[in-house]
Structures are given as structure tokens and as C-alpha cells.
Scaffold this motif. Structure first.
Motif, PDB file in Angstrom:
ATOM      1  N   ALA A 147       0.412  -1.169   0.281  1.00 19.14           N
ATOM      2  CA  ALA A 147      -0.015   0.285  -0.318  1.00 19.14           C
ATOM      3  C   ALA A 147       0.929   1.373  -0.216  1.00 19.14           C
ATOM      4  N   SER A 148       1.715   1.228   0.758  1.00 16.46           N
ATOM      5  CA  SER A 148       2.608   2.089   0.972  1.00 16.46           C
ATOM      6  C   SER A 148       3.379   2.588  -0.355  1.00 16.46           C
ATOM      7  N   ILE A 151       0.196   2.791  -3.596  1.00 18.47           N
ATOM      8  CA  ILE A 151      -1.749   3.763  -3.450  1.00 18.47           C
ATOM      9  C   ILE A 151      -0.609   4.439  -4.252  1.00 18.47           C
ATOM     10  N   TYR A 153      -0.232   8.450  -3.793  1.00 11.54           N
ATOM     11  CA  TYR A 153       0.006   9.598  -2.534  1.00 11.54           C
ATOM     12  C   TYR A 153      -2.137  10.189  -1.823  1.00 11.54           C
ATOM     13  N   ARG A 155      -4.553   9.511  -2.934  1.00 10.87           N
ATOM     14  CA  ARG A 155      -5.300   8.127  -1.653  1.00 10.87           C
ATOM     15  C   ARG A 155      -4.811   7.465  -0.442  1.00 10.87           C
ATOM     16  N   TYR A 156      -3.554   7.057  -0.471  1.00  9.96           N
ATOM     17  CA  TYR A 156      -3.436   6.758   0.812  1.00  9.96           C
ATOM     18  C   TYR A 156      -3.327   7.417   1.648  1.00  9.96           C
TER      19      TYR A 156
END
Length: 435
Positions: A147-148, A151, A153, A155-156
Motif C-alpha cells: 500500500a505504501s 497506492i 499519495y 488516496r494513501y
């Protein structure tokens, strides 16, 4: 008449929605830092504190709130003022040995913390649905790393904000048990201090999990990141006209984030004090063990929400821990850093982030006891925080670093008070070990 009322309500609704959106936009790095502060390691620490010392340990949260709020504001101002995180400023203004020492301590503490958090998340999920803990550790660690890296930025960051809602499970658990509110509230304002190694170790762990080095690096680097992503913003040393609005935003973001963190921590302490401590269960070594111990005393609902909260907050905290480590290493070596960058443009930065997750997962396959690591990671954070905080306070007094925005007044006094309180608790712990 009815039509006018309808028109008025329609006009008010967009205005109220706009106010809500503006408030949510205010919540940024400080709010995420505050929420990730209540990670599985922190939950284990607060659970142990409440179980062992009852309501009498609650006063520590009133002490830590102004101190953690001040030190996190200082971190945020370092990033927003200079356009660089803490390691980036150390790299530019301080000797190399100090930079590498601080970064090495942080990376080591974060890796241990990641391993402890992943283990606690796996144990909590195993309690809920059964299955192999090892598989869950690898799955959670891989999800956080993926995810880091992959995804987007924006949205993260949105995902991290939504994950903070998982912490409300501890408020639900608080109201699922019988609390003697008079005693609980009174204990907040009447400090109870016990001269013993266990008490001071617990105090250091509480300070270490509320005033934690990885939060320093995360919030400072995220402020610098947000400034780079938003092209209308500039480092305050270059654009002092932006300062009034930005410093106001930082103050609100941090105060709200740290208040949220403190409320959740108090909810955990009070819940475990009212249940486990009253039932004579005083030895809790992990957050998952606290959830399991709650089941026969407080019921299945309290057990389930406590366990679910461990998983949710772990999914929030592990990316923050890994991200903070990657920012520190990347800035130290002057690599391109930032979660807003594409992986191909910041390969070394993302490699450091993934490495922190992999090493954290690897702790499960070593002789290190993950349950003991959970508690001691908070103690290690408390010890590591002292030199990091001292360096930060010295850094923010220098015009060559902060320009005209050096830290002064009440914020500087509170920053040094936080440093002194952390140092005093560490010294007290060491003295009781040899006393």
C-alpha cells in the motif's frame, strides 16, 4: 412558507458541508501522527499500565498531552519552515556522526516496533477467527508495504485518515463495561507515584509510546512532503507571507491529533483498570493478551472490539513506522524521498521502506519474544527520544536552520519540558534498576 424553509435549509446545507470539508482538510500529518501513536505497542503499554496500576496511572495522560502537542508542533514547523525533515536538516547543519547515530537508533527502534505491531495484529486476528499467526504476520506486513509503495499519495493519505476510525472501538469498549466514574476522574488529578522499577519502567513506556521518535520524523517529513506536492506552497524561510495561515493550521492539526490520541489512550487505561485490575489480572504483556483477558470479565463484545481495534490501528501505524524510517534514511543519504513520488523515481527510498517492513516481519523468525518486544519497544522509544528531542530543540533555536521562524516562547518552554520529563523518567527507571 414551506418553500422558503426548504430554500433556507438547502442554502444552509452546502455551507455546513463546506465547513466540514474545511475542517477535514485541516486534519493532516498531525492527526495521522496522533492516531498512529495508539499502535498495538501503545495499546499493550496502556493495557499493562491500567491492569497493573489501575486508575492511579491515568494522570500520566494529562501530563503527556501538552508535552506531546508541543514537541509535535515543533517537528511540524521544522518540516514546513525548512522544506526538509529532521534527518534532512541534520544532514545539512550537523556532523555526520550525529546524523548517522540518530538515524540508526530510529531505524532500529522502528523495525522492532513494526515486528511487535505485526505480531500483535496477527495474534488479535487469530483470537477472532483462528488460523496461523505466521501467515497473518507476513500478510499484514506485505499489505502495509504494498500500500505504501503503490497506492497514489492522495488516496494513501485518505486511507490513513479513514483507518483512524478503528480507534473508536476502544471508546465502544469503554462504555461496554461498568466504570466507577468518580474514582476514574479523580485519579486523573491526583498523581499516584510508586517508587519501584515496575512503576518507572511503565512510566517510561507510556512516555515512549506517546512522545515517540518515529512520530517526530513522520510529521516533519510529511509537512515537507505536502509542501512539495502543493506547488502553491513554499518553505516558510523562502515565503514568510505564508506563515500565519500555515502555523495556525499546524497548531490546530496537531492539537486535535494529540487530543484524539490521548482520549483513546485514556479509554484503554480506564477500561483495563475497571476490568482486569479489579479482577486481579495485573500482568498483561501484549494488547492481544489484554483483549483475551477481557472476554471472561467484560464479555464478548468488549473482547471483539478491543481485538478489532488492534488490527485496525496496526494497519495505520505500520506504514507510518516504515515511512518514518524510510524518510530518515533517505534524507540522511540525500536520496529522492516522498510517498508522492512514483516508485521508479525513488527506488532507494521505497527500498528502505520495504526493508523496514521485511525486517519487522523477520523478528518473528528470531529468538526475540514478540510479546516482550511489544512492551520493550515502547521503552526503547522512550530512551531514544531523549537525544533526538534535545537535538531538535537546539536545531529550532538556530536562525541558520529556521530563519526568522525560530521556536520561542511557551512552545519552546514546553518542548524543553517534554525533553526534561522524558529524561527524568528514563533516569528514574535506571536508578530503580540499580537501587
Amino acid at each position: 412558507m414551506g418553500e422558503r424553509a426548504t430554500e433556507a435549509s438547502e442554502q444552509q446545507r452546502p455551507a455546513s458541508n463546506g465547513a466540514i470539508r474545511r475542517f477535514l482538510r485541516t486534519l493532516g500529518p498531525g492527526f495521522i501522527a496522533g492516531a498512529s501513536d495508539d499502535d498495538p505497542s501503545g495499546i499493550g503499554t496502556y493495557s499493562q499500565a491500567g491492569a497493573q496500576f489501575g486508575f492511579g496511572i491515568g494522570w500520566t495522560m494529562l501530563v503527556t498531552y501538552p508535552l506531546m502537542s508541543a514537541i509535535q508542533q515543533i517537528c511540524a514547523r521544522i518540516g514546513r519552515t525548512t522544506g526538509h525533515g529532521i534527518a534532512g536538516n541534520l544532514c545539512r547543519h550537523y556532523p555526520a556522526w550525529l546524523l548517522y547515530l540518530v538515524v540508526a537508533l530510529l531505524f532500529t527502534a522502528n523495525t522492532i516496533n513494526i515486528g511487535a505491531d505485526l505480531s500483535a495484529m496477527a495474534d488479535a486476528l487469530k483470537l477472532l477467527i483462528g488460523g496461523p499467526s505466521t501467515l497473518y504476520v507476513v500478510a499484514f506486513g506485505s499489505i502495509c508495504a504494498f500500500a505504501s509503495v503503490y497506492i497514489d499519495y492522495d488516496r494513501y493519505v485518505a486511507v490513513l485518515k479513514w483507518l483512524t476510525l478503528s480507534l473508536f472501538s476502544y471508546v465502544a469498549a469503554l462504555f461496554a463495561v461498568n466504570i466507577p466514574w468518580g474514582e476514574a476522574v479523580a485519579s486523573l488529578f491526583v498523581p499516584k507515584i510508586i517508587w519501584s522499577a515496575e512503576f518507572f519502567t511503565t512510566v517510561v513506556a507510556i512516555f515512549g509510546t506517546t512522545i515517540s521518535p518515529y512520530l517526530f520524523f513522520w510529521q516533519a517529513s510529511q509537512e515537507a512532503e505536502d509542501e512539495r506536492v502543493n506547488h502553491s506552497n513554499h518553505p516558510l524561510v523562502d515565503a514568510p507571507k505564508e506563515a500565519p495561515a500555515e502555523l495556525k493550521r499546524i497548531r490546530a492539526d496537531t492539537l486535535i491529533g494529540m487530543a484524539f490520541s490521548t482520549v483513546i489512550a485514556l479509554a484503554i487505561i480506564v477500561t483495563t483498570a475497571a476490568t482486569l485490575n479489579r479482577a486481579g489480572v495485573t500482568n498483561i504483556e501484549s494488547s492481544a493478551q489484554a483483549a483475551e483477558a477481557l472476554r471472561p470479565i467484560a464479555g464478548n463484545f468488549a473482547f471483539a472490539v478491543f481485538a478489532l481495534g488492534i488490527v485496525g490501528t496496526g494497519l495505520l501505524a505500520v506504514p507510518v513506522l516504515a515511512g518514518a524510517a524510510a524518510y530518515a534514511v533517505g534524507e540522511a543519504f540525500k536520496w529522492p524521498v516522498g510517498l508522492a513520488r512514483k516508485p521508479k523515481h525513488a527506488k532507494a527510498f521505497y527500498s528502505a521502506l520495504v526493508m523496514a517492513c521485511v525486517l519487522g516481519m523477520g523478528i518473528l523468525f528470531t529468538p526475540i519474544n514478540p510479546i516482550k518486544a511489544l512492551y520493550w519497544s515502547a521503552v526503547i522509544n522512550g530512551v531514544v527520544a531523549v537525544p533526538v528531542m534535545a537535538v531538535m530543540m537546539l536545531m529550532t533555536a538556530k536562525e541558520r536552520v529556521m530563519g526568522r521562524f525560530t521556536i520561542s516562547g511557551w512552545l519552546r518552554w514546553l518542548g524543553w519540558a517534554a525533553t526534561a520529563a522524558m529524561a527524568a523518567s528514563v533516569i528514574g527507571m535506571v536508578l530503580t534498576w540499580f537501587g
